[in-house]
Design an enzyme around this catalytic site. Sequence first.
Site, PDB file in Angstrom:
ATOM      1  N   ASP A 289       0.865  -1.169   0.000  1.00  0.00           N
ATOM      2  CA  ASP A 289       0.000   0.000   0.000  1.00  0.00           C
ATOM      3  C   ASP A 289       0.913   1.235   0.000  1.00  0.00           C
ATOM      4  O   ASP A 289       2.126   1.131   0.189  1.00  0.00           O
ATOM      5  CB  ASP A 289      -0.984  -0.006   1.178  1.00  0.00           C
ATOM      6  CG  ASP A 289      -2.196   0.898   0.890  1.00  0.00           C
ATOM      7  OD1 ASP A 289      -2.117   1.755  -0.014  1.00  0.00           O
ATOM      8  OD2 ASP A 289      -3.235   0.759   1.568  1.00  0.00           O
TER       9      ASP A 289
HETATM   10  C1  BGC Z   1      -5.130   3.153   0.045  1.00  0.00           C
HETATM   11  C2  BGC Z   1      -5.203   2.139  -1.072  1.00  0.00           C
HETATM   12  C3  BGC Z   1      -5.102   2.832  -2.402  1.00  0.00           C
HETATM   13  C4  BGC Z   1      -3.809   3.611  -2.444  1.00  0.00           C
HETATM   14  C5  BGC Z   1      -3.568   4.323  -3.763  1.00  0.00           C
HETATM   15  C6  BGC Z   1      -3.942   4.082  -0.115  1.00  0.00           C
HETATM   16  O1  BGC Z   1      -3.994   5.117   0.795  1.00  0.00           O
HETATM   17  O2  BGC Z   1      -5.087   2.494   1.292  1.00  0.00           O
HETATM   18  O3  BGC Z   1      -6.394   1.415  -0.975  1.00  0.00           O
HETATM   19  O4  BGC Z   1      -5.180   1.907  -3.437  1.00  0.00           O
HETATM   20  O5  BGC Z   1      -3.846   4.582  -1.419  1.00  0.00           O
HETATM   21  O6  BGC Z   1      -4.407   5.373  -3.941  1.00  0.00           O
END
Ligand code: BGC
Length: 762
Positions: free
Chosen positions: A288
């Site tokens: 993530d």
């Molecule tokens: C989230 C993810 C997301 C990523 C990219 C993160 O803060 O937890 O679910 O895909 O950002 O935007």
Amino acid sequence: MTPVSDQRQQTERQLQADGIQAQVDELLRRMTPAEKVGQVTQYFYFRLPAGAATEPALGMDPDAQPLAVKEALGRGAVGSLLFVTDPAEINRLQRLALAGNRLGIPVLFGFDVIHGLRTILPVPIAMAASWDVETIEQGQAVAAREARAVGIHWAFAPMVDIARDPRWGRIVEGAGEDPFLGAAVAVAQVRGFQGTDYGQEDRIIAGPKHFAGYGAALGGRDYDEVNLSDTELWNTIFPPFKAAVEAGAGNVMTAYMDLNGVPASASRWLFTEVLRQEWGFGGFVVSDANAVRNLVTHGFAADPTGAAARAMAAGVDLEMAIQDPAYAQLPEALQAGAVGQDVLDASVRRILEAKLRLGLFDNPYVDEDRARQVLTDPRHREVARVAAERSAVLLRNEGDLLPLDPDELTSVAVIGPLADSPRDTLGPWVFDFDLDETVTVLEGIRRKVGDRVRVESAPGIPVVQRVFASMFDMFGGNRPEDPEGFDAEAELGRAVDLAGAADVAVVVAGEWQNMIGEAASRSSLELPGRQLELLQVVVGTGTPTVLLVMNGRPLDLRWAAENVPAILDIWYPGTQGGAAVANLLFGDVSPSGKLPFSWPRTVGQVPFVYSHTRSHEPQNQGRRYWDEPSTPLFPFGHGLSYGRFTYSDLTVDRPSITPEGTITVSVRVTNASDREAAEVVQLYLHQRHGSASRPVRELKGFQRVTLSPQASQQVRFTIGPEHRRYWSTTERDWVLDTSISDIWVGGSSTAELTTTFEVVRT
Ligand code: BGC
């Protein structure tokens, strides 16, 4: 440990056949260590929307960031980018990448295609409420088509985290509380994104996330630690992930938080032992955002080099980095022996495989004209409308107030600040939307009744703000244009007058879209601001009132459930939301959605599930608190219809089976009304005794049937060992017990029609 699944072997055979393995071998042979590190690095390419607040988003410098990315692209040090949706920009960046990469390795573009790109579908929790796997698959196929057309190759979706605590804002992104429904929805989404092979036209890679346990954040507070027992992990949290992997998902994303004391993003157990060795996952794992570098923040790794080594050794192939990737330190980690060259090569291999399977080496660019056509395809809007119709849940309909008959009405008052807000109608997690074409509830009702009925509207109360701002506000938050100019008392009075003078009042209430989603946890479930008061004064006029709930989590509707005759949960219904809502209100279609979570009365009940165990004094299950019933306000699986469904003739084809045996359950479902309507027939199972206490009921089957007036249909379910097997704490393994089991079939988790069968060893 079970051997690597047939699926992985199949994929490997396919890659051999396509010559992909040979190409990867050749590339790996020629790549320098720096080039390999580039491939395992993904950068945000983040341009703030025009007019956005300039405060640093996500802790980065918004001006320096695009320059840094371009510089990295120029020296071939980028494997993937995220957050670009403009096809011209994608082509430009791809050109830069290819110019900077002597081996001609293109960049993989990923994005949060959560519930549509330009055509916005209902939010994921709404899609799950349709219990309609075909519609869900179709919806994500539309999303994939639009994404691929602009040059996006991979969706950071579906989010398959089980959510049992609605204080957690990301409940809106998933399929709710139940692992069986969650698995079915996960599979439908993976199929929608990927088709039978993501290398095909109009398809993209699906990335189920966040592995694992993110939905169980302590206190419902986003990002806080998670502590889950093995029995919860195996029986509740993992099934949707496993199902998504078995459906062929090409990617999996890690989770931010600590799981049982170790950052999930550095868990070798999760990514290597469970995901790869046990389930045979053959795709690539992405962290993530910043989760690798944040292993230092967690107080887990000593420095970015240690963070990089530990994440990669755990099985995280690609680092999603906002700035300064920790994986840039991999050469150092390799030199120190903290991670092996073979481990890095394996990660690079997986990423190159994905690029080759996508056909990116042959076709790295997109056709910008075609992209424009695809984004405006009217068929996509049609899919979004049908999805919104099928996902709405009729919670209450006293005296059959709904559907409304336009011939009997002269005026409708549409009340509430969400009634005519295009941005809120779309919900969170959208970035490429078109507000002009978004149909709000007010607009949908106006279009439906035309000049025949007078439709008047008033917000009644001002837009409510979060106490703490959201980083997502920059993507079209809910800043009122002129908060000063809103005369609160006069507006409330106007709303009451309109409602009082109308034949019917339609109140739209819920949460503004920036109050739900990531970093949108809440300490209460009340309607924000003065919405309850607004509802009360409208109902107080005596005009029959319909409440439309715009939400992504259950809200405290105790007052409404007793005092408002009709309540329809419309969720955040998307681009065509208002059109769908009008079709539902006026009876062109019957509501058919069912709740994908148990709706608590109050926040004090959460976390809250229907599938609890019997435990001590089950006769007092509804009286666990002295001040409030501990039953749901609306049970899991609940949803009314304009049709009237009755259930009869529940039978099993044999009284007993062996542990490996299969039983067929049949039931007759009748639509005893004069309207065509769809019903979701649900089957629940309970094992009376065994090597562990089993839940009082667990969903083990569902089918959506559409029945003509007075028609009836026999519905069959098969219950096999896969439905009865569970992970037992006593055995610390999967078991199939001998026991008597109860079955219930009906229209919700409180279904009463029941029968039994026995599992015996012969
Ligand atoms: C989230 C993810 C997301 C990523 C990219 C993160 O803060 O937890 O679910 O895909 O950002 O935007």
